[in-house]
Design an enzyme around this catalytic site. Sequence first.
Site, PDB file in Angstrom:
ATOM      1  CG  ASP A   1       6.572   6.356   6.206  1.00 34.53           C
ATOM      2  OD1 ASP A   1       7.233   7.315   5.774  1.00 34.53           O
ATOM      3  OD2 ASP A   1       6.016   6.373   7.310  1.00 34.53           O
TER       4      ASP A   1
ATOM      5  CG  ASP B   1      -0.269  -0.262   2.535  1.00 34.98           C
ATOM      6  OD1 ASP B   1       0.947  -0.556   2.551  1.00 34.98           O
ATOM      7  OD2 ASP B   1      -0.949  -0.181   3.571  1.00 34.98           O
TER       8      ASP B   1
HETATM    9  P1  IMP Z   1       7.502   1.650   6.511  1.00 33.38           P
HETATM   10  O1  IMP Z   1       8.004   0.393   7.174  1.00 33.38           O
HETATM   11  O2  IMP Z   1       7.865   2.869   7.301  1.00 33.38           O
HETATM   12  O3  IMP Z   1       7.906   1.760   5.063  1.00 33.38           O
HETATM   13  O4  IMP Z   1       5.942   1.671   6.609  1.00 33.38           O
HETATM   14  C1  IMP Z   1       5.196   0.709   6.078  1.00 33.38           C
HETATM   15  C2  IMP Z   1       3.840   0.576   6.719  1.00 33.38           C
HETATM   16  O5  IMP Z   1       3.489   1.653   7.616  1.00 33.38           O
HETATM   17  C3  IMP Z   1       2.826   0.635   5.622  1.00 33.38           C
HETATM   18  O6  IMP Z   1       2.683  -0.622   4.993  1.00 33.38           O
HETATM   19  C4  IMP Z   1       1.600   1.077   6.376  1.00 33.38           C
HETATM   20  O7  IMP Z   1       0.977  -0.024   6.975  1.00 33.38           O
HETATM   21  C5  IMP Z   1       2.131   1.996   7.439  1.00 33.38           C
HETATM   22  N1  IMP Z   1       2.045   3.405   7.005  1.00 33.38           N
HETATM   23  C6  IMP Z   1       3.047   4.249   6.699  1.00 33.38           C
HETATM   24  N2  IMP Z   1       2.585   5.452   6.337  1.00 33.38           N
HETATM   25  C7  IMP Z   1       1.233   5.367   6.408  1.00 33.38           C
HETATM   26  C8  IMP Z   1       0.172   6.313   6.138  1.00 33.38           C
HETATM   27  O8  IMP Z   1       0.358   7.482   5.755  1.00 33.38           O
HETATM   28  N3  IMP Z   1      -1.087   5.846   6.327  1.00 33.38           N
HETATM   29  C9  IMP Z   1      -1.374   4.568   6.727  1.00 33.38           C
HETATM   30  N4  IMP Z   1      -0.403   3.667   6.985  1.00 33.38           N
HETATM   31  C10 IMP Z   1       0.882   4.067   6.827  1.00 33.38           C
HETATM   32 MG    MG Z   2       1.346  -2.104   4.736  1.00 33.04          MG
END
Ligand code: IMP
Ligand code: MG
Length: 171
Positions: A97, A94
């Site tokens: 980040d 989805d």
């Molecule tokens: P990462 O590990 O920081 O890349 O984040 C991954 C996960 O954090 C995503 O798969 C989402 O589940 C959650 N996430 C990060 N940013 C958002 C956002 O803006 N809205 C909702 N979920 C988010």
């Molecule tokens: Mg996710």
Amino acid sequence: MRTLISAEQIAARVRELGAEITRDYEGRPLVLLCVLKGSFMFAADLARAIDLPLRIEFLGVQSYGDDTKSSGVVQITLDLTRPIEDEDVLIVEDIVDTGLTLDYLRRQLLPRRPRSVKVCTLLHKPGKLARSVDIDYIGFTIDDVFVVGYGLDHAQLHRNLPEVKVLDSGS
Ligand code: IMP
Ligand code: MG
């Protein structure tokens, strides 16, 4: 909440991504790996936009930490039902980040010896990348705001919105 990406914009971009993926794999079978829960809606639409012999697998992950920040500590809550050895795998996310979740997923999948692993994410927030991650297909690049809808949640809510909205602080 204000709409950041409309349902029409999403649908148009999903069609483009599907066409690009269809071209790139040149008729080869593909395993679409839907990362639950956030990518369920995107994966369902993307699957219909891809014209390849396609198998769908689900991988449930849950990240710990406070709800609007990724901790990078990921737990697998549902594993694949079939081996992926020698198969072309496309991880459908989805949102990327910090990149910590994707980094963790890749490390989980590589010992299973897939033929290839590529990544398709609906959204990318490049501002906060903590890991340099290769992303092969990106739907939309967005600013560092917290978004919900089209599968993305805040405290498990708003996943059913047909568009992507910016969550106001306080709601
Ligand atoms: P990462 O590990 O920081 O890349 O984040 C991954 C996960 O954090 C995503 O798969 C989402 O589940 C959650 N996430 C990060 N940013 C958002 C956002 O803006 N809205 C909702 N979920 C988010
Ligand atoms: Mg996710």
